[in-house]
Design an enzyme around this catalytic site. Structure first.
Site, PDB file in Angstrom:
ATOM      1  N   HIS A 131      -8.742 -10.617  50.564  1.00 42.46           N
ATOM      2  CA  HIS A 131      -9.643  -9.863  51.443  1.00 42.46           C
ATOM      3  C   HIS A 131     -10.823 -10.690  51.947  1.00 42.46           C
ATOM      4  O   HIS A 131     -11.831 -10.129  52.366  1.00 42.46           O
ATOM      5  CB  HIS A 131     -10.124  -8.584  50.727  1.00 42.46           C
ATOM      6  CG  HIS A 131      -9.021  -7.577  50.548  1.00 42.46           C
ATOM      7  ND1 HIS A 131      -9.073  -6.542  49.642  1.00 42.46           N
ATOM      8  CD2 HIS A 131      -7.826  -7.459  51.182  1.00 42.46           C
ATOM      9  CE1 HIS A 131      -7.954  -5.834  49.730  1.00 42.46           C
ATOM     10  NE2 HIS A 131      -7.184  -6.367  50.641  1.00 42.46           N
ATOM     11  N   THR A 169      -8.061  -3.289  39.061  1.00 41.05           N
ATOM     12  CA  THR A 169      -7.823  -2.793  40.426  1.00 41.05           C
ATOM     13  C   THR A 169      -7.184  -1.413  40.357  1.00 41.05           C
ATOM     14  O   THR A 169      -6.301  -1.168  39.534  1.00 41.05           O
ATOM     15  CB  THR A 169      -6.932  -3.751  41.255  1.00 41.05           C
ATOM     16  OG1 THR A 169      -6.570  -3.091  42.472  1.00 41.05           O
ATOM     17  CG2 THR A 169      -5.678  -4.207  40.535  1.00 41.05           C
ATOM     18  N   ASP A 186     -16.029 -12.005  46.082  1.00 40.56           N
ATOM     19  CA  ASP A 186     -17.016 -12.826  45.359  1.00 40.56           C
ATOM     20  C   ASP A 186     -16.389 -14.171  44.979  1.00 40.56           C
ATOM     21  O   ASP A 186     -15.189 -14.390  45.156  1.00 40.56           O
ATOM     22  CB  ASP A 186     -17.563 -12.068  44.128  1.00 40.56           C
ATOM     23  CG  ASP A 186     -16.521 -11.836  43.035  1.00 40.56           C
ATOM     24  OD1 ASP A 186     -15.826 -12.798  42.645  1.00 40.56           O
ATOM     25  OD2 ASP A 186     -16.392 -10.690  42.544  1.00 40.56           O
TER      26      ASP A 186
HETATM   27  P1  OAD Z   1     -11.515  -0.179  42.991  1.00 44.53           P
HETATM   28  O1  OAD Z   1     -12.952   0.164  42.946  1.00 44.53           O
HETATM   29  O2  OAD Z   1     -10.620   0.663  43.819  1.00 44.53           O
HETATM   30  O3  OAD Z   1     -10.926  -0.164  41.511  1.00 44.53           O
HETATM   31  C1  OAD Z   1     -11.608  -0.792  40.463  1.00 44.53           C
HETATM   32  C2  OAD Z   1     -10.771  -0.699  39.206  1.00 44.53           C
HETATM   33  O4  OAD Z   1     -11.480  -1.420  38.211  1.00 44.53           O
HETATM   34  C3  OAD Z   1     -10.555   0.727  38.690  1.00 44.53           C
HETATM   35  O5  OAD Z   1      -9.194   0.913  38.341  1.00 44.53           O
HETATM   36  C4  OAD Z   1     -11.469   0.779  37.467  1.00 44.53           C
HETATM   37  O6  OAD Z   1     -10.958   1.644  36.438  1.00 44.53           O
HETATM   38  C5  OAD Z   1     -11.441  -0.669  37.011  1.00 44.53           C
HETATM   39  N1  OAD Z   1     -12.600  -1.074  36.180  1.00 44.53           N
HETATM   40  C6  OAD Z   1     -13.838  -0.545  36.100  1.00 44.53           C
HETATM   41  N2  OAD Z   1     -14.595  -1.217  35.225  1.00 44.53           N
HETATM   42  C7  OAD Z   1     -13.818  -2.209  34.720  1.00 44.53           C
HETATM   43  C8  OAD Z   1     -14.014  -3.264  33.767  1.00 44.53           C
HETATM   44  N3  OAD Z   1     -15.182  -3.429  33.136  1.00 44.53           N
HETATM   45  N4  OAD Z   1     -12.992  -4.102  33.505  1.00 44.53           N
HETATM   46  C9  OAD Z   1     -11.786  -3.950  34.142  1.00 44.53           C
HETATM   47  N5  OAD Z   1     -11.545  -2.980  35.038  1.00 44.53           N
HETATM   48  C10 OAD Z   1     -12.543  -2.135  35.337  1.00 44.53           C
HETATM   49  O7  OAD Z   1     -11.425  -1.726  43.408  1.00 44.53           O
HETATM   50  P2  OAD Z   1     -10.186  -2.550  43.977  1.00 44.53           P
HETATM   51  O8  OAD Z   1      -8.892  -2.057  43.423  1.00 44.53           O
HETATM   52  O9  OAD Z   1     -10.520  -3.980  43.847  1.00 44.53           O
HETATM   53  O10 OAD Z   1     -11.112  -3.881  50.102  1.00 44.53           O
HETATM   54  O11 OAD Z   1     -10.262  -2.167  45.509  1.00 44.53           O
HETATM   55  C11 OAD Z   1      -9.340  -2.731  46.386  1.00 44.53           C
HETATM   56  C12 OAD Z   1      -9.976  -2.929  47.726  1.00 44.53           C
HETATM   57  O12 OAD Z   1     -10.595  -1.718  48.165  1.00 44.53           O
HETATM   58  C13 OAD Z   1     -11.125  -3.923  47.736  1.00 44.53           C
HETATM   59  O13 OAD Z   1     -10.688  -5.257  47.831  1.00 44.53           O
HETATM   60  C14 OAD Z   1     -11.896  -3.524  48.955  1.00 44.53           C
HETATM   61  C15 OAD Z   1     -11.895  -2.034  48.713  1.00 44.53           C
HETATM   62  O14 OAD Z   1     -12.111  -1.208  49.759  1.00 44.53           O
HETATM   63  C16 OAD Z   1     -11.705  -4.080  51.292  1.00 44.53           C
HETATM   64  O15 OAD Z   1     -12.918  -3.983  51.470  1.00 44.53           O
HETATM   65  C17 OAD Z   1     -10.721  -4.434  52.384  1.00 44.53           C
END
Ligand code: OAD
Length: 227
Positions: A104, A171, A89
């Site tokens: 990404h 993340t 985004d």
């Molecule tokens: P995830 O969905 O794996 O993790 C999201 C994290 O955000 C988790 O640890 C949640 O606990 C946390 N979370 C939830 N609500 C929140 C809030 N209000 N404030 C802060 N944190 C919160 O997402 P990513 O780690 O970004 O890649 O995933 C990594 C990659 O996996 C993405 O870039 C995407 C995905 O598949 C590709 O598509 C290549």
């Protein structure tokens, strides 16, 4: 100015109304990764892949940065800030952050499926089958799919190695090589992690963990950093 890195994931934009990937009701619970986010999926069912990213783009056009995005951009008044994000985004940019590196890719850009360097600004429009680059091949989302290289990784690692302060936000640190950013800073870097459900950390660095959402967490970090 001290060098400060923000390393963000989907949780950063959760309070703007965008779904994360791996939480309950997250995107990967509603779609199969291998059907929408791999080169194989693009070969077998490009309509579905385009549909998935068209929905993400439409949704992005309807949400706004949250106050955590704005607090991060305000850090630039006091620090030399680089945002390294896994998010596709544009909410960091819309909140005013100047240096944003997208590991990404970016939803608002498209590229030729054959000529990697032909990248176009696409804004929030849908991509249709039949939308072609100037050399006549199909356009695809400018995002990194599973199994593809992460071209910005080396640059991101170099920036991380110079960081004096690291803030990891939202993340699950599940996806490599991106997750390595959290473990690549110097031993004397001051490390923070904000997450309502903090992931297990693998590296040797000591993190100050703030168990909460991005907005709550950034408010508390700002108080510490700009005392
Ligand atoms: P995830 O969905 O794996 O993790 C999201 C994290 O955000 C988790 O640890 C949640 O606990 C946390 N979370 C939830 N609500 C929140 C809030 N209000 N404030 C802060 N944190 C919160 O997402 P990513 O780690 O970004 O890649 O995933 C990594 C990659 O996996 C993405 O870039 C995407 C995905 O598949 C590709 O598509 C290549």
């Amino acid at each position: 100015m001290k060098k400060l890195i923000v390393f963000s994931g989907a949780g950063m934009s959760a309070e703007s109304g965008l779904k994360t990937f791996r939480d309950n009701d997250g995107l990967w619970e509603n779609y199969k990764v291998e059907e929408v986010a791999t080169p194989q999926a693009w070969k077998e069912n490009p309509e579905l892949v385009l549909h998935f990213y068209n929905l993400r783009r439409r949704q992005l056009s309807q949400v706004e940065p949250n106050s955590a995005h704005y607090l991060i951009s305000e850090l630039e008044n006091k620090f030399d800030v680089t945002v390294i994000t896994q998010n596709i985004d544009d909410l960091h940019e819309r909140a005013g952050s100047e240096n944003v590196l997208h590991l990404h890719g970016e939803l608002k850009k498209v590229r030729s499926e054959k000529h990697y360097n032909l990248i176009y600004d696409w804004q929030y429009k849908d991509i249709q089958l039949g939308d072609l680059c100037e050399k006549g091949t199909q356009l695809r989302p400018h995002v990194v799919w599973f199994g593809e290289d992460v071209p910005e990784m080396n640059r991101a690692l170099q920036i991380a190695q110079e960081a004096e302060i690291l803030i990891v936000i939202g993340t699950s640190l599940n996806v490599y090589p991106a997750a390595n950013i959290a473990y690549s800073v110097n031993q004397n870097c001051d490390c923070y992690l904000i997450d309502p459900n903090p992931p297990t950390l693998n590296g040797n660095q000591k993190f100050t963990i703030i168990e909460g959402g991005a907005i709550e967490g950034m408010n508390s970090i700002i108080k510490k950093l700009i005392a």
